[in-house]
Scaffold this motif. Structure first.
Motif, short mmCIF file in Angstrom:
data_model
loop_
_atom_site.label_atom_id
_atom_site.label_comp_id
_atom_site.label_asym_id
_atom_site.label_seq_id
_atom_site.Cartn_x
_atom_site.Cartn_y
_atom_site.Cartn_z
N VAL A 98 0.86 -1.18 0.00
CA VAL A 98 0.00 0.00 0.00
C VAL A 98 0.90 1.23 0.00
CG1 VAL A 98 -1.79 1.29 1.21
CG2 VAL A 98 -1.80 -1.20 1.29
N ARG A 99 0.71 2.09 -0.98
CA ARG A 99 1.51 3.31 -1.04
C ARG A 99 0.72 4.41 -1.74
NH1 ARG A 99 6.18 1.50 -5.42
NH2 ARG A 99 5.32 2.61 -7.22
N SER A 100 1.18 5.64 -1.56
CA SER A 100 0.48 6.79 -2.13
C SER A 100 0.83 7.01 -3.59
CB SER A 100 0.82 8.06 -1.32
OG SER A 100 0.49 7.89 0.04
N GLU A 101 2.07 6.70 -3.98
CA GLU A 101 2.49 6.92 -5.35
C GLU A 101 1.93 5.82 -6.26
OE1 GLU A 101 6.69 7.06 -5.43
OE2 GLU A 101 6.84 8.84 -4.15
N PRO A 102 1.41 6.20 -7.43
CA PRO A 102 0.86 5.18 -8.34
C PRO A 102 1.93 4.22 -8.82
CG PRO A 102 0.14 7.40 -8.96
CD PRO A 102 1.22 7.57 -7.93
N PHE A 103 1.52 2.99 -9.06
CA PHE A 103 2.39 1.99 -9.66
C PHE A 103 2.36 2.18 -11.17
CE2 PHE A 103 1.34 0.16 -5.62
CZ PHE A 103 2.44 -0.58 -5.25
N GLY A 104 3.52 2.21 -11.80
CA GLY A 104 3.58 2.25 -13.25
C GLY A 104 3.33 0.88 -13.85
N PRO A 105 2.91 0.82 -15.13
CA PRO A 105 2.64 -0.49 -15.75
C PRO A 105 3.87 -1.38 -15.80
CG PRO A 105 2.59 1.30 -17.38
CD PRO A 105 2.62 1.94 -16.03
N LEU A 106 5.05 -0.79 -16.02
CA LEU A 106 6.26 -1.61 -16.04
C LEU A 106 6.58 -2.15 -14.65
CD1 LEU A 106 8.59 0.40 -18.45
CD2 LEU A 106 7.29 -1.67 -18.92
#
Length: 598
Positions: free
Chosen positions: A142-150
Motif C-alpha cells: 500500500v503506497r500513495s504513489e501510483p504503480f507504473g505499468p512496467l
C-alpha cells in the motif's frame, strides 16, 4: 537496494508476445504478396503499391475490397486472410487484459488471505516488499504513489494505491486477513497512524496479525518499546517498534561471525560518530556472550576487547555501559578520544576486525579507500556500514563472476544497512521474542546450577530447539509483565545509569510471595488452555505436568523457581536497556482491554 524479483510467468509472457508479433508480420507479408499475385491475374483492375498496402491492412479489420469477387485466391492470401484477423483478436485480448489489470489487482488484493502487508512509499518499504516476495510470501503493498505499468509487470506482488492510514484503503488491501503488517513510511507519525487504524480493524480476530512499526530515531524507538511493554496486556495486538540499525547489527554477526581463539584475545575497533556504532557495540557484545553460552560452569569466558575511537569515545562508552550493564562484564572497553584519522596510529595487525561508522557516509568510505594502513591493521576485514551506497556494495561483493571492484583480498567489506535490515525473520525477533528467549536462557542456567543437565527435560535445550508450546509460554510470561508492573505501581523506562530505582526493587521484595503466586496461576491458566492437565510424573506426550496444582501444594523448590523468576525481572529488563521505576503515588488502574475482558 535489492533488485526487484521477477515472477515466474514473465518469460512465458514475452514468448507469447513474440509469437503474436510473428503472426502479425507473417500476415502482413503474405497478404501483400497474395494481393499482388491476385491483381496480376486480374488485368482489368488498376492498382499500384499503395493500393496493395491498403488492401493488406484491410485484412486486419476482417475484410478487403478484392474479396468481393469470387476466387480462387493465391495460397499466400489464403493464409493471410486467416492470420490477420487472428492477430487482431489477440491484440484486442491483450489490450483488454492490460486495461483490466489494475482492477484485477485491486480485487485480488481485497480478497487476499494469509498475506503480508507493507505500507509506505519509502525505499525501505520497497526493499522489504521485494525481499518478502523473494522469500515466498504473498505480498500486498500500500503506497500513495501510483504503480507504473512496467513496475506492475516487473514486481509481481499486489499493489494498492491510496492513503495507508485510511481504513477503506487498508480494507482494500486485505488487512483484516493479513498475518503481518509493516508500517514503513518516511514519517514516524504516519506509521503510528497506520498502526492505530490496523488496531481498530482487527479487534474481532482470534489471532490478530503482528504489526511492526519503523521508527527513524533509535532513542525514540527504545522509549516507545518501553511504553508498549507496559501496555501489552491491554491490547490483543502483537506490536513492536524497530530501528534499521538494530536489525542490521544483529544480521551482521549472523553473516560475519566474530573470529575467536582460545590462545589469544579477540580485539575489534569501532571508529566514528555514526548512528550505527551504538547498535553495533551492543549487538557485538550479545553475539560474543551467545557464542560462549555453552562454556562449562566454572570456566572463565574471555572478554572481548573493544576499542572505541571518536572525539566523544569516553562519553559514548559511559552512556552505553550505563544503559546496558552487561557490556562491562562481556567486553573490555577502551576509549580513544581521537578523530577518525587517529585510527591509523593505533597499530598494524592489532585488530581482528575494524568497523568505520562515520557520520559522513561518503567521507568515511573515502577514508577507508584511501588508507591502506587500515587494511594492514585488520587481521580479517575493515567493515564500512553504508545506507545510500548499496549498489556500490554490490559492485564490490557480487559473486565471483560479477565482482566489478577489488575487495583488497577480502579486507574491504561495505555493509549495506538497509539491505540487511529488511530481513523479516530478524524483524520478527521483536522485544517480546528477545525477552522471552532471555527468560528461557536464565531458566536453563539456573537449572544447570541446580545439577540438571541439558537434554534432561524438554525445556533444557537451547531456544532454537525449544518446542513451540514452551516458546509461547515464555512469550506469555513477557506479555504479562504489564500486569505485574501495574500491580507493583511500577513502569518501564530506558536506563540512564546507576543501579535503577531502589524502591522498585523493594516493591518486588515486599510482594514477592504474592507475585510468585500470581505468576504460577497465570502459568496454570496458560498450560490448561493449551490442553495440559495435572499428572505425576511429567508426560509431555500426554500433556501432563506435576506443577499444575494449587500454589500451596507445590514443592518448595518449584515455589522458589517462581520467586526467582520474579526477582530476575529487573535484570531481564536491564539486558534490553530498560529499568523499573516506581511511581508515587501508585499508578491508577488502566482501562480494561479485550485481553483483560476475556
Amino acid at each position: 537496494m535489492t533488485d526487484p524479483v521477477a515472477g515466474s510467468s514473465r518469460p512465458t509472457g514475452w514468448s507469447l508476445r513474440v509469437l503474436f508479433g510473428v503472426i502479425g508480420l507473417t500476415a502482413l507479408v503474405l497478404g501483400y504478396a497474395g494481393f499482388e499475385r491476385l491483381l496480376q491475374a486480374r488485368p482489368d483492375v488498376a492498382h499500384d503499391p499503395y493500393d496493395l498496402l491498403y488492401y493488406d491492412l484491410q485484412l486486419f479489420v476482417f475484410g478487403a475490397e478484392p474479396f468481393q469477387d469470387a476466387g480462387p485466391y493465391p495460397w499466400q492470401l489464403q493464409v493471410a486472410r486467416f492470420a490477420a484477423p487472428l492477430f487482431t483478436l489477440l491484440a484486442v485480448a491483450e489490450a483488454s487484459r492490460l486495461l483490466l489489470a489494475a482492477e484485477s489487482r485491486r480485487l485480488r488484493a481485497r480478497r487476499a488471505r494469509g498475506h503480508v502487508l507493507v505500507c509506505g512509499d519509502s525505499q525501505f518499504a520497497h526493499m522489504l516488499a521485494d525481499r518478502l516476495f523473494a522469500d515466498g510470501e504473498r505480498v500486498v503493498v500500500v503506497r500513495s504513489e501510483p504503480f507504473g505499468p512496467l513496475e506492475y509487470r516487473w514486481r509481481r506482488y499486489l499493489g494498492v494505491v491510496g492513503d495507508p492510514t485510511s481504513p477503506e484503503v487498508l480494507r482494500g488491501a486485505g488487512l483484516p486477513r493479513a498475518h503481518t503488517i509493516y508500517a514503513c513510511s518516511e514519517d514516524d507519525d504516519r506509521n503510528h497512524a497506520i498502526a492505530n487504524t490496523a488496531n481498530r480493524l482487527i479487534q474481532d480476530r482470534r489471532q490478530p496479525p503482528r504489526v511492526y512499526i519503523l521508527v527513524h530515531d533509535s532513542e525514540m524507538c527504545l522509549s516507545l518499546q518501553a511504553r508498549r511493554l507496559g501496555a501489552a496486556g491491554s491490547s490483543r495486538l502483537r506490536l513492536d517498534y524497530f530501528h534499521v540499525d538494530d536489525v542490521a547489527a544483529r544480521a551482521l554477526h549472523r553473516h560475519h561471525p566474530l573470529p575467536s581463539a582460545e590462545d589469544q584475545p579477540t580485539r575489534i575497533l569501532i571508529a566514528g560518530t555514526g548512528t550505527f556504532r551504538r547498535a553495533l557495540l551492543v549487538e557485538t557484545a550479545r553475539h560474543w556472550r551467545a557464542s560462549w553460552a555453552d562454556t562449562p560452569a566454572g570456566d572463565a569466558v574471555p572478554p572481548l576487547r573493544v576499542d572505541v575511537v571518536a572525539p566523544d569515545a569516553g562519553t559514548e562508552i559511559a552512556l552505553a555501559s550505563s544503559r546496558y550493564p552487561f557490556l562491562a562484564t562481556v567486553c573490555q572497553l577502551t576509549a580513544y578520544d581521537l578523530d577518525l584519522d587517529g585510527v591509523v596510529g593505533l597499530g598494524r595487525g592489532r585488530y581482528d576486525r575494524i568497523y568505520i561508522c562515520a557520520a559522513d557516509e561518503i567521507g568515511g568510505l573515502q577514508f577507508v579507500l584511501d588508507t591502506p594502513a587500515l587494511w594492514q591493521g585488520a587481521e580479517s576485514a575493515v567493515f564500512v556500514p553504508v545506507y545510500r551506497q548499496a549498489a556500490l556494495a554490490a559492485a564490490f561483493h557480487g559473486d565471483s563472476r560479477h565482482d566489478l571492484l577489488d575487495e583488497v583480498h577480502g579486507k574491504l567489506r561495505l555493509y549495506p544497512v538497509l539491505t540487511h535490515a529488511c530481513d523479516a525473520r530478524l524483524i520478527a525477533e521483536d522485544l517480546t521474542e528477545r525477552l522471552a528467549r532471555l527468560i528461557h536462557e536464565r531458566y536453563v542456567q539456573a537449572q544447570q546450577r541446580a545439577g540438571v543437565r541439558l537434554g534432561d527435560a524438554p525445556a533444557m535445550v537451547n531456544w532454537s530447539r525449544l518446542p513451540e508450546s514452551l516458546r509461547r509460554a515464555n512469550r506469555a510470561h513477557v506479555q504479562d509483565i504489564a500486569a505485574k508492573l501495574l500491580d507493583l505501581g511500577c513502569v518501564v523506562a530506558p536506563r540512564h545509569g546507576g543501579t535503577g530505582d531502589a524502591s522498585a526493587g523493594q516493591a518486588i521484595d515486599d510482594r514477592i510471595e504474592e507475585l510468585a503466586r500470581l505468576e504460577h496461576d497465570r502459568w496454570c491458566r496458560e498450560r490448561r488452555g493449551d490442553g495440559w492437565t495435572y499428572g505425576d510424573p511429567r508426560d509431555d506426550a500426554q500433556r501432563r505436568h506435576p506443577a499444575l496444582r494449587p500454589w500451596e501444594e507445590l514443592p518448595s523448590d518449584v515455589q522458589e523457581q517462581n520467586r526467582e523468576g520474579i526477582r530476575a525481572l529487573p535484570d531481564v529488563l536491564s539486558d534490553s536497556g530498560f529499568e523499573l521505576i516506581r511511581l508515587t503515588p501508585p499508578v491508577p488502574a488502566q482501562r480494561r482491554g479485550p485481553r483483560d475482558a476475556a
